[in-house]
Design an enzyme around this catalytic site. Structure first.
Site, PDB file in Angstrom:
ATOM      1  CD  GLN A  84     103.302  35.249   3.231  1.00  0.00           C
ATOM      2  OE1 GLN A  84     102.812  34.677   2.339  1.00  0.00           O
ATOM      3  NE2 GLN A  84     104.713  35.856   3.096  1.00  0.00           N
ATOM      4  CB  SER A  85      96.423  38.569   1.896  1.00  0.00           C
ATOM      5  OG  SER A  85      95.322  38.755   1.444  1.00  0.00           O
ATOM      6  CG  ASN A  86      96.067  32.586   1.359  1.00  0.00           C
ATOM      7  OD1 ASN A  86      97.154  32.037   0.854  1.00  0.00           O
ATOM      8  ND2 ASN A  86      95.461  32.202   2.465  1.00  0.00           N
TER       9      ASN A  86
END
Length: 341
Positions: A84-86
């Protein structure tokens, strides 16, 4: 502020991804609803309010990183991150904006396997922005796979440029040197002097840029208080100091950055990266229900919880002006719906 440093930043390769200065707001309703918070003046720097890709701190880093990539003639950006890397999401959006192909190698860093975490939030947006997304196989580090993919792309005639986790390199950190200069200008406009700047420390680039900016402007880096969300406080302090020193070198200031000048608190990390804590959930709910502002559960939620704990414990003097850096990450909150139910 030191004008020559600002001029030097302007001379470096850069692509503009942020449309002007992000606003600073005072959290009057929060301090009204939480009695102990009324002892200090809490402000937020809204780096979540950026038009491109849903906004967030990584865009400031990507201005310089994509600038460097284009200066080297790259046509493809390869980056890595957690599922879920921004950073991955914003790299995909920024690459689309400037006409570069983007490839993302993700790794499972958080023990969550529900459908929303696996396929929603940032994972969905990566693909929406046109990136090629690959999840590294178990036992293979995303960076290792990214380097393999770089070789494959080069062999096929592409010119790839690697952006590591969070865009946290010396070049990437310049984004928050620039942000610090922006804050100094806004202080003058608002007629306020910030006694403390609070920020989350993940891959350390944002914290490093702020401290390097303060040092280059002749101010104490110790007004920045970070709360680590990824590594322990000792490792984060060491990495931040090294990145800040390297950023200063790019600015032509061969100054050391002692680790004692890097304030990192590890009390809010909890069981590990991306794992919800009760303090984080309480902080997210407090800000949402007082100001209508969304914190993300991985970074800013834990850092905001740390700031509230410092206020509650009297670590900030009564009347102090405290600036919290809102680093964005809002899309990831949808992947954590189960944590709030």
């Amino acid at each position: 502020m030191s004008p020559d440093k600002t001029d030097l930043l302007a001379s470096l390769p850069r692509v503009r991804l942020v449309d002007g200065a992000t606003p600073i707001h005072r959290l009057k309703e929060l301090t009204r609803q939480i009695p102990y918070a009324g002892d200090v003046n809490v402000f937020v720097k809204r780096d979540d309010l950026m038009a491109l890709g849903g906004g967030g701190n990584k865009l400031r880093k990507l201005e310089f990183l994509l600038g460097a990539a284009r200066a080297e003639g790259a046509d493809t950006i390869v980056t890595i991150g957690g599922l879920q890397s921004n950073h991955a999401r914003l790299t995909a959006a920024a690459a689309a904006r400037v006409g570069l192909h983007c490839e993302i190698i993700l790794g499972r860093q958080v023990p969550k396997t529900n459908d929303e975490y696996e396929h929603g939030g940032n994972v969905f947006l990566n693909k929406l922005f046109g990136a090629r997304v690959e999840v590294a196989q178990a036992g293979i580090a995303p960076l290792e796979r990214a380097r393999e993919r770089m070789a494959e792309l080069a062999k096929s005639g592409r010119r790839p440029y690697l952006v590591p986790t969070g865009g946290s390199t010396a070049i990437g950190s310049l984004g928050y040197v620039s942000c610090l200069y922006e804050i100094l200008e806004q202080q003058e406009q608002l007629s306020v002097q910030f006694d403390h700047i609070v920020v989350a420390n993940g891959s350390s680039g944002t914290h490093a840029g702020l401290t390097a900016g303060l040092r280059s402007a002749g101010k104490s880096p110790r007004i920045v208080q970070a709360f680590t969300t990824l590594f322990d406080d000792g490792a984060s302090r060491k990495t931040t100091a090294a990145l800040a020193e390297a950023a200063l070198g790019i600015l032509g200031q061969q100054a050391s950055m002692p680790e004692d000048d890097i304030l990192v608190d590890g009390s809010q990390r909890g069981p590990g990266y991306g794992i919800p804590t009760e303090d984080m959930k309480n902080a997210v709910l407090a800000l949402a229900r007082s100001e209508g502002i969304l914190l993300d559960p991985v970074y800013s939620g834990k850092a905001f919880a740390g700031m509230l704990s410092y206020i509650r414990e009297g670590k900030f003097k009564p009347g102090a002006n405290v600036l919290f850096i809102m680093t964005g990450g809002t899309p990831s909150i949808y992947a954590y719906r189960d944590a709030f139910e």
